[in-house]
Scaffold this active site. Structure first.
Site, PDB file in Angstrom:
ATOM      1  N   LYS A 112      62.775  69.674  62.101  1.00 11.45           N
ATOM      2  CA  LYS A 112      62.097  70.212  63.277  1.00 11.45           C
ATOM      3  C   LYS A 112      60.798  70.904  62.867  1.00 11.45           C
ATOM      4  CE  LYS A 112      66.325  71.055  65.905  1.00 11.45           C
ATOM      5  NZ  LYS A 112      66.078  70.115  67.016  1.00 11.45           N
ATOM      6  N   ASP A 171      70.982  73.510  63.433  1.00 10.93           N
ATOM      7  CA  ASP A 171      70.338  72.196  63.423  1.00 10.93           C
ATOM      8  C   ASP A 171      68.915  72.306  62.887  1.00 10.93           C
ATOM      9  OD1 ASP A 171      69.629  69.582  63.838  1.00 10.93           O
ATOM     10  OD2 ASP A 171      69.231  69.834  65.981  1.00 10.93           O
ATOM     11  N   LYS A 197      79.724  69.815  71.805  1.00 10.61           N
ATOM     12  CA  LYS A 197      78.900  69.695  70.591  1.00 10.61           C
ATOM     13  C   LYS A 197      78.933  71.005  69.802  1.00 10.61           C
ATOM     14  CE  LYS A 197      74.008  69.270  69.279  1.00 10.61           C
ATOM     15  NZ  LYS A 197      72.633  69.105  69.818  1.00 10.61           N
ATOM     16  N   ARG A 211      74.578  63.616  69.478  1.00  6.49           N
ATOM     17  CA  ARG A 211      75.225  62.461  70.130  1.00  6.49           C
ATOM     18  C   ARG A 211      76.129  61.712  69.159  1.00  6.49           C
ATOM     19  NH1 ARG A 211      69.439  60.164  71.624  1.00  6.49           N
ATOM     20  NH2 ARG A 211      69.168  62.421  71.664  1.00  6.49           N
ATOM     21  N   GLU A 218      71.341  64.108  66.277  1.00  7.25           N
ATOM     22  CA  GLU A 218      72.638  64.166  65.607  1.00  7.25           C
ATOM     23  C   GLU A 218      73.781  64.555  66.533  1.00  7.25           C
ATOM     24  OE1 GLU A 218      72.217  68.152  66.445  1.00  7.25           O
ATOM     25  OE2 GLU A 218      70.666  66.772  65.791  1.00  7.25           O
ATOM     26  N   ASP A 275      67.459  63.949  63.830  1.00 11.93           N
ATOM     27  CA  ASP A 275      67.512  65.088  64.756  1.00 11.93           C
ATOM     28  C   ASP A 275      68.198  64.706  66.064  1.00 11.93           C
ATOM     29  OD1 ASP A 275      67.114  67.711  65.513  1.00 11.93           O
ATOM     30  OD2 ASP A 275      65.088  67.379  66.283  1.00 11.93           O
ATOM     31  N   ASP A 283      72.858  75.711  68.867  1.00  5.44           N
ATOM     32  CA  ASP A 283      73.141  74.293  69.086  1.00  5.44           C
ATOM     33  C   ASP A 283      74.636  73.997  69.146  1.00  5.44           C
ATOM     34  OD1 ASP A 283      71.846  71.964  69.755  1.00  5.44           O
ATOM     35  OD2 ASP A 283      71.773  71.186  67.718  1.00  5.44           O
TER      36      ASP A 283
END
Length: 476
Positions: free
Chosen positions: A257, A250, A245, A330, A328, A326, A267
């Site tokens: 968030k 993020d 990833k 995956r 995202e 959020d 991230d």
């Protein structure tokens, strides 16, 4: 850092590092080395202690190892010495190798010393650590030739330091384009091919889930594909696929968030681990083919950001209902996995990501969460992690959790909406895009990729996954 072997300390002046296993606080026999005698009243080899004495134009640093010591603790012990005693070291340093040390203990020790050169103050004026200078050569005092183990240790630590920097540096510098350039330069230097799909190319390829995540950012997405082919009989080697990833920052998207955003430059730590692993694998010239994919983009907020309730397509043709922007990571992993399986068909696949807070709630900061239905892969990953101190523990992929990703309007949804079993439902989502691959594993490293330790005042990178993936692939 380089190393050399020496047979004795005749004529030596400089710093001598002396690892000592624990004796006893009441031991009447002092610890002695090179004419220096240390009473047990002040030092007896207890773990996390060390003692400094000066004699014969040498600084002697006695380093406590305790009664026994594992790989990770040994590495941390010598990283501590290198970091805290930076001003003590010069160009002449000897590491005394205890006779009972194994190859792995030498590797951990030398690797730790080199890792001690890493400094989080990237934008501060600072003096270069003596160990990091191009002409520095660490002398190894031992009856056994440990040159190869030391060389391997330096390669491991060198790559880990590069990955520490990638994760720790801010997102205005570490952009998707920066990572794609890093991957290309690494491939040229270490011997693997790199192909970069920019936004336009990714759109043509049909990487729609990946592209949806990056829509709200002005920073162009980069889909990085790397392929390492060893110089050996291709018919006799295994083929491993890695997916990491690469969310360079993020915000959570429109489901923004409400806490913890400060640390979201981390991230991309899963993607960074994959970048580091393929570099290290190529550097070590392992006889395994490795294809690695790192989808890189920024999940930002803009008038073009993807929305909750959107239905988007994915690379394998499945439609995805967006419940939470959020969730995202995956989405980009789904396209990464599908692309890898369709175009490269590896025998074994491992994806790695800072995916869910749920994994942190389950394991804290002690280990990563492991998901796989392949028992052999599970055991080998856990064993690899235990050996080097990057631990994993399994969670289930039972079909009882399949309902968490079922959608009324699309083939699948990206978030269950429940405050429970978040890491598991995320893994089930990824499993949907593996085409029932028989040897796939997912590693959720949200709790171990970025955290607190003694080497900085603020949270920072750990480079978790670089050595783990390499060690796993080396031993499959």
């Amino acid at each position: 850092m380089r190393t050399k072997n020496i047979e004795n300390l005749e004529g030596f002046s400089g710093v001598i590092l002396i690892p000592v296993f624990e004796t006893n606080a009441k031991n009447l026999v002092p610890i002695e080395f090179h004419g220096v005698s240390v009473s047990s009243k002040v030092f007896y080899g207890k773990k996390d202690t060390y003692y400094v004495a000066e004699k014969y134009d040498c600084v002697h640093i006695f380093i406590g190892l305790g009664k026994s010591i594992d790989y990770k603790t040994l590495k941390t012990t010598f990283r501590r010495i290198a970091s805290k005693e930076k001003n003590t070291f010069g160009k002449d340093v000897v590491l005394v190798i205890p006779e009972i040390f194994t190859l792995q203990q030498v590797e951990a020790t030398v690797s730790g010393l080199y890792l001690g050169t890493y400094d989080l103050g990237h934008f501060k004026k600072k003096d270069e650590h003596p160990f990091a200078k191009a002409d520095f050569e660490l002398a190894l005092l031992s009856k056994t030739d440990f040159f190869e183990a030391a060389l391997r240790a330096i390669k491991i630590a060198k790559t880990q330091i590069e990955i520490l920097s990638l994760v720790d540096l801010p997102s205005n510098l570490i952009t998707p384009t920066y990572l794609s350039k890093w991957a290309h330069e690494s491939g040229v230097a270490y011997g693997f091919t790199t192909k970069i799909l920019d936004g336009a190319a990714a759109k043509i390829e049909g990487l729609d889930a990946f592209m949806a995540v990056g829509k709200g950012s002005e920073k162009e997405p980069q889909f990085i594909i790397m392929d390492y082919m060893p110089i050996t009989d291709i018919q006799k080697i295994k083929h491993v696929g890695l997916v990491g990833k690469g969310i360079t920052f993020d915000t959570g998207g429109l489901n923004i968030k409400t806490s913890g955003m400060l640390h979201m430059k981390c991230d991309m730590a899963g993607g960074a681990a994959v970048l580091g692993a393929i570099q290290l694998i190529a550097d070590l010239k392992l006889p395994v083919r490795v294809t690695a994919i790192v989808p890189c983009c920024e999940n930002a907020v803009d008038n073009s950001s993807f929305l909750p309730s959107d239905v988007i397509k994915s690379y394998n043709g499945a439609t995805i209902e967006i419940i939470d922007t959020d969730a995202e990571g995956r989405l980009i992993l789904a396209d990464g996995l599908s692309f890898l399986i369709k175009n490269y068909k590896p025998e074994i696949i491992v994806d790695i990501a800072t995916l869910t807070g749920s994994s942190v709630g389950t394991f804290g900061y002690e280990c990563g969460a492991l998901f796989t239905n392949n028992e052999m892969i599970s055991q080998k990953l856990q064993h690899s992690g235990d050996e080097i101190g990057e631990r994993l523990w399994p969670l289930p992929l039972w079909d009882a959790y399949k309902s968490d990703i079922e959608s009324d309007i699309a083939d699948v949804k990206n978030y269950s909406g429940k405050p429970i079993a978040g890491a598991i439902s995320a893994a089930k989502f990824l499993e949907y895009f593996t085409e029932e691959h028989p040897a796939w594993a997912h590693l959720d490293i949200a709790g171990v990729a970025f955290g607190d330790d003694e080497f900085a005042k603020s949270k920072h990178a750990t480079a978790y996954g670089v050595h783990l993936l390499t060690h796993f692939i080396e031993n499959i």
